[in-house]
Enzyme design. Structure first.
Site, short mmCIF file in Angstrom:
data_model
loop_
_atom_site.label_atom_id
_atom_site.label_comp_id
_atom_site.label_asym_id
_atom_site.label_seq_id
_atom_site.Cartn_x
_atom_site.Cartn_y
_atom_site.Cartn_z
N GLY A 121 -8.38 -7.47 4.34
CA GLY A 121 -9.20 -7.70 5.53
C GLY A 121 -8.46 -8.28 6.71
N MET B 13 -5.75 -6.97 8.34
CA MET B 13 -5.17 -6.05 9.30
C MET B 13 -6.14 -4.89 9.54
SD MET B 13 -2.20 -7.45 9.82
CE MET B 13 -1.00 -6.26 10.27
N ASP C 86 5.49 -42.82 -1.96
CA ASP C 86 6.16 -43.82 -1.12
C ASP C 86 7.54 -43.33 -0.69
OD1 ASP C 86 4.60 -46.14 -0.51
OD2 ASP C 86 4.43 -46.43 -2.67
N SER D 87 10.87 -43.65 -12.80
CA SER D 87 9.79 -42.74 -12.47
C SER D 87 9.75 -42.61 -10.96
CB SER D 87 8.46 -43.30 -13.00
OG SER D 87 7.43 -42.43 -12.65
N ARG E 280 -3.27 2.93 8.81
CA ARG E 280 -3.55 1.63 8.19
C ARG E 280 -2.32 0.75 8.22
NH1 ARG E 280 -7.56 2.35 3.61
NH2 ARG E 280 -8.24 4.48 3.85
N ARG F 5 2.06 -49.61 -14.89
CA ARG F 5 2.76 -50.19 -13.75
C ARG F 5 2.13 -51.54 -13.40
NH1 ARG F 5 2.59 -47.09 -8.18
NH2 ARG F 5 0.54 -48.10 -8.06
N CYS G 211 5.90 -39.41 -10.82
CA CYS G 211 4.48 -39.75 -10.91
C CYS G 211 3.79 -39.73 -9.56
CB CYS G 211 4.28 -41.09 -11.60
SG CYS G 211 4.98 -42.46 -10.67
N LYS H 19 0.84 -1.19 0.00
CA LYS H 19 0.00 0.00 0.00
C LYS H 19 0.88 1.25 0.00
CE LYS H 19 -3.55 -1.22 2.55
NZ LYS H 19 -4.09 -1.51 3.88
N ARG I 63 -2.06 -47.07 -12.81
CA ARG I 63 -2.00 -47.98 -11.66
C ARG I 63 -2.93 -49.15 -11.96
NH1 ARG I 63 -2.05 -42.77 -8.69
NH2 ARG I 63 -0.43 -42.77 -7.09
N GLU J 160 11.05 -45.38 -5.57
CA GLU J 160 10.16 -44.92 -4.50
C GLU J 160 10.59 -45.43 -3.13
OE1 GLU J 160 6.12 -46.26 -5.18
OE2 GLU J 160 6.80 -48.08 -6.15
N TYR K 10 9.81 -35.30 -17.48
CA TYR K 10 8.37 -35.03 -17.41
C TYR K 10 7.86 -35.10 -15.98
CZ TYR K 10 7.73 -40.08 -16.86
OH TYR K 10 7.77 -41.36 -16.38
N GLY L 257 8.44 -42.20 -7.52
CA GLY L 257 7.18 -42.35 -6.78
C GLY L 257 7.34 -41.63 -5.46
N THR L 258 7.06 -40.34 -5.51
CA THR L 258 7.37 -39.51 -4.33
C THR L 258 6.38 -39.73 -3.19
OG1 THR L 258 6.34 -37.77 -5.61
CG2 THR L 258 8.73 -37.69 -5.39
N HIS M 189 -16.19 -8.08 2.56
CA HIS M 189 -15.17 -9.00 3.07
C HIS M 189 -15.36 -10.41 2.52
CE1 HIS M 189 -13.55 -11.80 6.11
NE2 HIS M 189 -12.54 -10.96 6.10
N ARG N 195 -4.01 -0.98 -5.82
CA ARG N 195 -3.21 -2.19 -5.76
C ARG N 195 -3.66 -3.10 -6.89
NH1 ARG N 195 -6.12 -4.14 -0.20
NH2 ARG N 195 -8.21 -4.01 -0.99
C1 PEP Z 1 4.17 -43.23 -5.35
O1 PEP Z 1 4.47 -43.97 -4.44
O2 PEP Z 1 4.55 -42.06 -5.45
C2 PEP Z 1 3.30 -43.70 -6.44
C3 PEP Z 1 3.05 -42.96 -7.48
O3 PEP Z 1 2.71 -44.90 -6.27
P1 PEP Z 1 1.44 -45.17 -5.34
O4 PEP Z 1 0.91 -43.84 -4.91
O5 PEP Z 1 0.49 -45.93 -6.18
O6 PEP Z 1 2.03 -45.97 -4.24
MG MG Z 2 4.14 -46.10 -4.65
#
Ligand code: PEP
Ligand code: MG
Length: 896
Positions: free
Chosen positions: A106, A108, A789, A784, A97, A620, A851, A27, A564, A765, A871, A786-787, A458, A342
């Site tokens: 809204g 502050m 797990d 790939s 202000r 998979r 993935c 502001k 899956r 994973e 990817y 597998g975040t 608001h 703003r």
């Molecule tokens: C993972 O583990 O990130 C994954 C994609 O497999 P799932 O969620 O099916 O265990």
């Molecule tokens: Mg998994």
């Protein structure tokens, strides 16, 4: 620095140009820029965010020199305005202000008319020859000051107002006489004395100012500010600036007024001035929704000259900032003042439309347009609407304050909304009007409905910011908090009743009305094309059915990153087959169930290959943590005991026999389930372990994939299967499964006389897989990540159970973010980097993607871009979000 009294804590508006919003708040920086650019801004001064931070560092003390500088600068304002602070003859009044670097609507507190007391109010009355105006300003100030600075509950003031208004003919606060206003002022002061244990309202303007500055600093650590920052991932240590600005008055009669306007429509993005205006009023009347304002165009009739000036200012401001502006203004005796500008908060639709149109208008370039639209905005665009075919029972209509359709149970207070929301219930928060105190309830609700307030109230602003449907100002609704219900046109809707809100049209509908997916317009397509031009990351989708594959492709998916296969078994008859397979007691039984599974697997794969003609499809092999597929143990026990009870009541031999059969069957199932039951299924017989224990399972799946691939390729389509092995932790596991895949694939292709190009790769994973990625890479065509797990196993955090304590960890800031939502870059991210490095050291061209759920989240996508993945893969509806986020990542990390 903070102990140095010479240090500059305070700036005049005309000194602040170019000092930036980090120091002066959004502001303050805006006001400084506008002042320098010659816009009609009432003069003022700014206390920096550094002063706020120092206040917290030093036990809530003003930093040395800040107060002196404030007084000196106030002297400059006195010179500019020709008025004196605290002078009964010609009083300078100011607004105080808050304003952080990032706009927090809204969140502050603001105090207006500061400097009024029993003496200056008379001076103001004489100077303006408008006694009513002076006393009206004074009563507003006392209430605001009492509430915001001295923590007196506002209901106390409302009650007095209502009591006095009840004595007037029209119940309109404009009609109050001077005597009535004085009566109100006396009552307000008495309330403050009693609520503050005798301290009372301060008559000394400097004391008022000192207290107000402290209150602004204090509100930085108020609950609603902290909540807002947490939701929006804004750090706590950036502090707020304080803006002290000379007051101008919109409530000086019929040649004055005040309003808020957007230079373009914040809901649709249409290039047309959009806003609200109230004659003879002050700013808070518009925002609080206490009086219903008129559309901005009406100002043309009542204040033509000021309106002309205002529209010119709007055009210039948009050009100056190259963005849609949200402008607060006041007209005092026909003279226009800009109080604030703003960048306007907007819906996803408006964000896309303004960005694209501003490129066409040569205001901004494509890169800027892309960066202007946030991934959340794109997400919002994909919101649901009411099914046009649905039969609806319309309760009433209000303002279409924030688009999207949602259903929920009616609740009337934010705490209940939060409680029920936490328990997993869908709720709609219904309020007479909302205030910042309702914020946590709004967060928990699916949608918000208010009886009062306009498009800039608001509720409207906050809901739009959160991307939640909101209908505001539904005037026919009468909320009865005491009895927990609302009346509308003779009907009563009680707490717990279902309603549906259509924030795009303003409709309030009774019951759970079906909703449909949104459709996307040309501007959206254009923006997505621009995103595709700049992004480096490819975007694939996680899809398990031909239907999802189709949707994802329409959204621009460049292949499937994760199919899956266990998700193909969720339908009832299929689930029965998988259960039978898992519980098979001998090979013959296993083979017979596998044979039953093969045809529907093949059918699904063929459908997916057709939809993804020409694009890669990562399939998979089965990875079912067994507990997701087995009947529940407890459930079976209770079913068995029910059967035993009913056996005692059977009357005939025949029915007894049939019940006995059922009991034997249940017992058999129970034994099987007990045999397979695991204490820790997430680390049990799942992933590639299944295929290693039951090679015929792998053979069946690979056969189904290749029979489908041969068939679809035979129809002239291009099929690119990528077979993925789950939950690998050693190279040996992958080697074994890969060999099986090759053998089966060759066999099937031989049978069909067709050659299909395919690859075999693995999920990374598990931490061991990441660490031994070099060895694993020898057997893999792709990785790939597998975040899901990998997060579970790296942080030792159960995917199923973490919810219970995760919020606590987030509150305590042990985790900055939910690691299942955004990649924990320090831990999980390091493992991914190691795997990328070690994998590529062995195979420089090894294809890599992600993935896990993180593949659709903006910050994780940026991380994937930075470490050079090929990817990301995410659910179909996240595909456009990921395309934009990938473009942002490329633009933000552009070399050079
Ligand atoms: C993972 O583990 O990130 C994954 C994609 O497999 P799932 O969620 O099916 O265990
Ligand atoms: Mg998994």
């Amino acid at each position: 620095m903070f102990q140095n009294r010479e240090y500059k804590w305070v700036y005049l508006f005309d000194e602040g140009k170019g000092k930036g919003s980090e120091l002066l708040g959004g502001k303050g920086a805006g006001l400084s820029d506008m002042t320098s650019a010659g816009f009609p801004v009432p003069p003022g001064l700014l206390i920096t965010t550094e002063a706020c931070n120092s206040y917290y560092d030093y036990d809530k003390q003003f930093p040395e020199g800040m107060w002196t500088q404030t007084r000196e600068m106030l002297g400059e304002i006195e010179k500019k305005t020709g008025k004196l602070f605290g002078d009964p003859a010609n009083p300078l009044l100011v607004s105080v202000r808050s304003g952080a670097r990032i706009s927090m609507p809204g969140m502050m507190d603001t105090v207006l008319n500061l400097g009024l007391n029993d003496a200056t109010v008379e001076g103001l009355a004489k100077l303006t020859s408008n006694e009513k105006f002076a006393y009206d300003s004074y009563r507003r100030f006392i209430a605001m000051f009492g509430e915001i600075v001295m923590d007196v509950p506002k209901e106390n003031f409302h009650r007095v107002m209502e009591r006095v208004l009840a004595q007037t003919a029209t119940h309109n606060d404009n009609e109050l006489t001077v005597e009535q206003l004085q009566e109100i002022i006396t009552a307000f002061k008495r309330i403050i004395v009693s609520e503050t244990h005798g301290i009372g309202f301060p008559e000394d303007p400097y004391e008022q100012l000192r207290m107000a500055i402290s209150a602004v600093f204090d509100s930085w650590m108020g609950r609603r500010a902290i909540d807002y920052r947490r939701i929006n991932q804004i750090p706590d240590n950036i502090g707020t600036a304080v803006t002290i600005q000379s007051m101008v008055f919109g409530n000086m009669g019929e040649t004055s007024g005040t309003g808020v306007a957007f230079t373009r429509n914040p809901s649709t993005g249409e290039k047309k001035l959009y806003g609200e205006f109230l004659l003879n009023a002050q700013g808070e009347d518009v925002v609080a929704g206490v009086r219903t304002p008129m559309p901005i165009e009406k100002m043309k009739e009542s204040l033509p000259e000021a309106f002309k000036n205002f529209t010119e200012c709007c055009d210039r401001l948009e050009e100056y900032y190259c963005d849609m502006q949200d402008i607060e203004f006041t007209v005092e005796n026909n003279v226009l003042y800009i109080l604030q500008t703003r960048s306007g908060k907007r819906t996803g639709a408006a964000s896309v439309r303004t960005a694209v149109e501003m490129v066409h208008e040569n205001l901004i370039d494509k890169e800027k347009a892309l960066l202007r639209v946030s991934p959340e905005h794109v997400d919002q665009l994909l919101h649901r609407g009411i099914d046009p075919k649905a039969k609806v029972d319309e309760l009433t209509k209000g303002l279409p304050a924030s688009p999207g359709a949602a259903q929920g149970k009616v609740v009337f207070d934010p705490d209940t909304a939060e409680e029920m929301g936490k328990a997993g219930e869908q709720v709609i928060l219904v309020r007479q009007e909302t205030s910042p105190d309702d914020f946590h309830g709004m967060v928990a609700a699916q949608a918000i409905l208010t009886a009062r307030g306009g498009m800039t109230s608001h509720a409207a602003v906050v809901a739009r910011g959160m991307g939640k449907p909101c209908v505001a100002g539904a005037g026919a609704i009468n909320v009865d908090y005491n009895n927990q219900l609302f009346h509308v046109d003779g009907r009563s809707i009680c707490k717990g009743d279902w309603i549906t809100i259509d924030g795009s049209t303003g409709r309030v509908l009774l019951g759970k009305v079906p909703t449909v997916e949104p459709t996307l317009d040309k501007n959206f397509e254009t923006l997505m094309e621009w995103a595709d031009e700049v992004r480096v990351l490819k975007v694939r989708t996680n899809a398990d059915t031909p239907h999802d594959a189709k949707i994802a492709r329409e959204f621009g998916a460049q292949g499937i990153g994760l199919c899956r296969t266990e998700h193909m078994f969720f339908q009832e008859e299929r689930l029965a087959a998988v259960r039978k397979m898992i519980l098979s007691e001998n090979l013959a039984e296993l083979h017979s169930t596998l044979a039953k599974m093969l045809p529907f697997q093949r059918e699904d794969f063929a459908g997916i290959f057709k939809e993804m003609d020409g694009l890669p499809v990562t399939i998979r092999l089965l990875d079912p943590p067994l507990h997701e597929f087995l009947p529940g143990h407890e459930e079976l026990l209770s079913e068995l005991s029910e059967l035993k009870t009913s056996l005692q009541n059977e009357q005939t031999m025949q029915t007894m026999d049939s019940t006995l059969d059922k009991i034997y069957e249940k017992r058999r199932l129970l034994r099987q389930v007990e045999r397979m039951r695991e204490q820790n299924p997430m680390l049990g017989l799942r992933g590639c372990r299944l295929g290693i224990l039951y090679p015929d399972l792998t053979r069946m799946q690979v056969r189904a994939i290749f029979e489908a691939a041969c068939e679809v390729q035979g129809e002239g389509k291009k099929v690119l299967p990528e077979i993925m092995i789950p939950l690998v932790s050693t190279a040996g596991e992958l080697a074994l499964q890969k060999q099986l895949v090759h053998e089966t694939a060759e066999k099937v292709m031989g049978e069909h006389g067709v050659t299909v190009n395919y690859t075999v790769g693995t999920m990374i994973e598990l931490p061991r897989a990441a660490l031994t990625a070099g060895k694993i890479a020898e057997h893999a065509d792709f990785f790939s990540f597998g975040t899901n797990d990998l997060t579970q196993t790296t942080l030792g955090l159960s995917r199923d159970d973490a919810g219970r304590f995760l919020t606590h960890y987030l509150d305590k800031k042990i985790y900055e973010d939910d690691p299942f939502q955004t990649i924990d870059q320090e831990g999980v991210g390091e493992l991914i980097k190691i795997a990328v490095e070690r994998g590529r050291a062995v195979k420089p061209l090894l294809k890599m993607g992600i993935c896990g759920e993180h593949g659709g989240e903006a910050r994780s996508i940026e991380f994937c871009h930075n470490i050079g993945l090929e990817y990301v893969s995410c659910s179909p509806f996240r595909v456009p979000v990921a395309r934009l986020a990938a473009a942002h990542a490329a633009l933000k990390n552009k070399v050079g």
